[in-house]
Every structure is written in structure tokens, then in C-alpha cells.
Design a protein around this motif. Structure first.
Motif, short mmCIF file in Angstrom:
data_model
loop_
_atom_site.label_atom_id
_atom_site.label_comp_id
_atom_site.label_asym_id
_atom_site.label_seq_id
_atom_site.Cartn_x
_atom_site.Cartn_y
_atom_site.Cartn_z
N ASN A 128 -3.25 -2.88 -5.69
CA ASN A 128 -1.87 -2.72 -5.24
C ASN A 128 -0.94 -3.68 -5.99
O ASN A 128 -1.37 -4.69 -6.53
CB ASN A 128 -1.75 -2.97 -3.74
CG ASN A 128 -2.52 -1.94 -2.92
OD1 ASN A 128 -2.58 -0.77 -3.30
ND2 ASN A 128 -3.10 -2.37 -1.82
N SER B 181 -0.05 4.28 0.32
CA SER B 181 -0.49 5.20 1.39
C SER B 181 0.14 4.80 2.72
O SER B 181 0.59 5.66 3.49
CB SER B 181 -2.01 5.19 1.49
OG SER B 181 -2.61 5.65 0.30
N GLU B 182 0.20 3.50 2.99
CA GLU B 182 0.83 3.04 4.23
C GLU B 182 2.32 3.32 4.24
O GLU B 182 2.90 3.70 5.27
CB GLU B 182 0.55 1.56 4.44
CG GLU B 182 -0.90 1.24 4.78
CD GLU B 182 -1.14 -0.25 4.95
OE1 GLU B 182 -0.16 -1.02 4.97
OE2 GLU B 182 -2.32 -0.64 5.06
N SER C 224 0.84 -1.19 0.00
CA SER C 224 0.00 0.00 0.00
C SER C 224 0.89 1.25 0.00
O SER C 224 1.66 1.47 0.94
CB SER C 224 -0.91 0.02 1.24
OG SER C 224 -1.49 1.30 1.42
#
Length: 378
Positions: A263, A220-221, A218
Motif C-alpha cells: 500500500n 479496497s477499504e 488500503s
């Protein structure tokens, strides 16, 4: 011990007058050695220049037919190492091949993103491109013999295939050398050419990826963990791919409701580099990440094997929202081939294989374990 590279005969066969051969690859992977091995036996008059040296870099950047002709001299094969150092290298190579069509040019670069941008447009239709990777299992097998190569599979999985590492028997020296490669060479082109200020963030990003092999990543992570914006993380990942540190595999789907494609998964070009980043060179029986090492190793070895065999394939992983997954999918010749990587040798779950075959009839599935891996990587 000398390890012959499988790419050498392919490049020899492509020494065509009026063509520019471009050889990409990470630093310390043996590109210059391969070029010297290429020059030695060929019947062509050859010249080797290094663009790190100002006198050659200035001549190669001159856009002057006269100066380029002086550099070429009577050579029929001109090898240019560190070609990414030359401003407007593509335009100058175009002048060379247009003015001296009897010559063959081999341009070697460690930074594919820089060299590709400079070469692709001016030399459209005139280039042949090769990627050079760390030493493959097939090359090790040819050098050491089938029995020795197979008996030391654990060594190749832990220490990787950088040439200097492969031929060292002392684990302490291997670890030190991999530390040097990781610290001094791996990111040099990115830091020098792309103006990356936060080298520590780059390394932290790679360490996060090293622990997520075989998992969807991810962005964003990653951005949250690193304290960076998502666009910056995307840029770093793109640069790391283009400098041959990692490569990305996307999800396969023709049924978007059921299959995961959002992803990607990331793998390292070399297990030794990955293990250097996480500072773990323990033998396999002491590790918790054997499955990840096995998956990364097979993904990269298959990539090398496909190149040597001139086998074109689109590559993916496959996973459904109810957690059925296949590690690796190849799409070639209009057919799907699925592979599950199992260090312990267990078969692919029946529910997974059944659902995939029902969704994509006519496909082929196989489990790759230490007992049968050679057919997959040779």
C-alpha cells in the motif's frame, strides 16, 4: 505584503528561444501573478493572453501559421494562461516554435493531466516543465524574516501556504477563503474535464485520506467505505494527484519478505486544504492530529525545497511487518537518507535505526523536530 516566489529566477534563467516552458500548479497558487512578475523586468518584448477568452483560444487552436503569427505579433515572450483550455495545444505550440524560433513560450495550466497529454508528444525535446506549489517556509522566511517565520510555525502548519491565506491576519477570513478554494476551485478541472458525476464521492474520498496521513491506505477499504468499485477509486486518486491536491509515496524495499510495500501513503499539497476538508482550524494544543500535521507539512516542504535546489530524489516510506518504520526515505546519489518526523522531539527508536542500518549500511538517519527542521526545509 508581497512574497517573492523562489521559482521566478529559475524560470527567468530558462527563457530560451525556441523552447516552451510549461508551468503546472493548482488553482489560486499564484501562477498568473508569477507570470506577470516575470514579464515586468525582462528585456524581452512580451505578450500575455488568457485562453479563457474565446478570441485567443480560437487563434491558439487554429493550426494556422498566419493566425498564430498574428497572435504573437512582435513579441519575443508569449505567455498563455489557462493553456489547458486550448484544443490540441501541443500541436499549435509546435507550429509556433517551428515557425517563429526566436520566440519563447510560457504555457500555464492548472490541470496537469490535461495539459501534459496535449503537450508531451508534439513537443518532445522542446519543453521545460516547472511545478508551482503553495508558498514555502523558505519563501515566508525571506519575506517575514527568520525570527517571525519560525515563531509562527504553528500558523503555517494549520493554515497552509496559499498566497491569499498566508498574507491574511484574520482567522475568520482565512477559514472562509480556504473554504472557497476547497469548494469552488480545487476540483474544478477534474469535474469539467473528466466528467466526474459524483463530486460528493470525491470530497468524501479526500476526507478519508485526510484522517489517514502517515498511514498506509488500503484501496479496497476506501472502495468499501465510499460504495464505489476499486477501479473507480484508483481513477479518482490518480486524478487528484494530477490536479495537485494529493501526492502518493510508496514503500521502500529490497527485502520483500520483511518490508511492507503493498500500500501507499497519501499526503496533501497544503495543510490548509487538508484542515478545511476536516473543518478543524484549532490551535495545535487543542488537536489530536499534531503528528499528522507535522508529517504532512514536512513532506510537502521538503518537496518544495528539493525543487528549488534542483535535487533529484526517489522518495519512499519504510516499514517492516513487525512495525518498525521510518517516515521518509530519500534515495539520491546512490545513497539512502532516512528521516523520522517527531513533533515532540523524541529520537528515532534504537531498534528501528539499528535494523535499518544493518539492512542498508552506509545510509544516514535523522530525526526532524521543531528544533532542527529548518535545515531540512530550506
Amino acid at each position: 505584503m508581497k512574497i517573492n516566489r523562489a521559482l521566478l529566477p529559475q524560470i527567468k534563467d530558462m527563457l530560451i528561444p525556441g523552447k516552451v516552458l510549461v508551468l503546472y500548479g493548482p488553482r489560486q497558487v499564484g501562477k498568473t501573478t508569477l507570470a506577470n512578475d516575470l514579464i515586468a523586468p525582462v528585456a524581452l518584448r512580451s505578450r500575455f493572453v488568457n485562453a479563457d477568452e474565446i478570441i485567443y483560444r480560437e487563434a491558439l487552436a487554429s493550426q494556422s501559421r498566419q493566425r498564430l503569427g498574428e497572435l504573437l505579433g512582435d513579441a519575443e515572450l508569449l505567455v498563455i494562461d489557462e493553456a489547458q483550455r486550448v484544443p490540441n495545444i501541443g500541436l499549435n505550440l509546435k507550429i509556433l516554435v517551428d515557425s517563429f524560433p526566436q520566440a519563447v513560450i510560457l504555457a500555464i495550466g492548472s490541470a496537469s493531466f490535461e495539459l501534459a497529454n496535449k503537450i508531451s508528444e508534439p513537443l518532445t525535446g522542446r519543453t521545460l516543465t516547472f511545478n508551482m506549489y503553495p508558498i514555502s517556509y523558505a519563501e515566508i522566511r525571506d519575506a517575514f524574516g527568520a525570527l517571525e517565520a519560525r515563531s509562527q510555525l504553528e500558523r503555517w502548519m494549520v493554515w497552509g501556504g496559499y498566497p491569499a491565506v498566508t498574507t491574511l491576519n484574520d482567522p475568520v477570513l482565512r477559514e472562509r477563503l480556504l473554504g472557497e478554494i476547497t469548494g469552488a476551485y480545487l476540483y474544478r478541472d477534474i469535474l469539467e474535464m473528466e466528467g466526474i458525476r459524483h463530486a460528493d464521492k470525491l470530497i468524501s474520498l479526500l476526507r478519508l485520506l485526510a484522517f489517514q496521513i502517515g498511514q498506509e491506505v488500503s484501496l479496497s477499504e476506501l472502495a468499501t467505505s465510499l460504495g464505489l468499485g476499486r477501479p473507480t477509486v484508483e481513477r479518482y486518486l490518480d486524478l487528484l494527484e494530477k490536479s495537485f491536491v494529493i501526492f502518493r509515496v510508496g514503500g521502500f524495499s529490497r527485502n520483500l519478505r520483511k518490508e511492507v510495500t503493498k500500500n501507499s501513503r497519501y499526503y496533501f499539497y497544503d495543510n490548509g486544504i487538508r484542515n478545511s476538508l476536516v473543518q478543524n482550524f484549532n490551535p495545535l494544543h487543542l488537536r489530536q492530529d499534531v503528528g499528522q500535521l507535522w508529517e504532512n507539512y514536512l513532506m510537502m516542504e521538503r518537496r518544495k525545497a528539493n525543487q528549488v535546489a534542483s535535487r533529484s530524489a526517489n522518495t519512499y516510506f519504510w516499514r517492516t511487518y513487525d512495525q518498525k518504520e521510518i517516515d521518509y526515505i530519500e534515495e539520491r546519489g546512490g545513497k539512502l537518507y532516512g528521516y523520522e518526523f517527531k513533533w515532540g522531539g523524541k529520537a528515532m527508536p534504537r531498534k528501528t535505526s539499528s535494523e535499518f542500518m544493518e539492512t542498508y549500511p552506509g545510509s544516514e538517519l535523522a530525526t526532524i523536530s521543531p528544533e532542527n527542521f529548518e535545515a531540512f526545509v530550506l
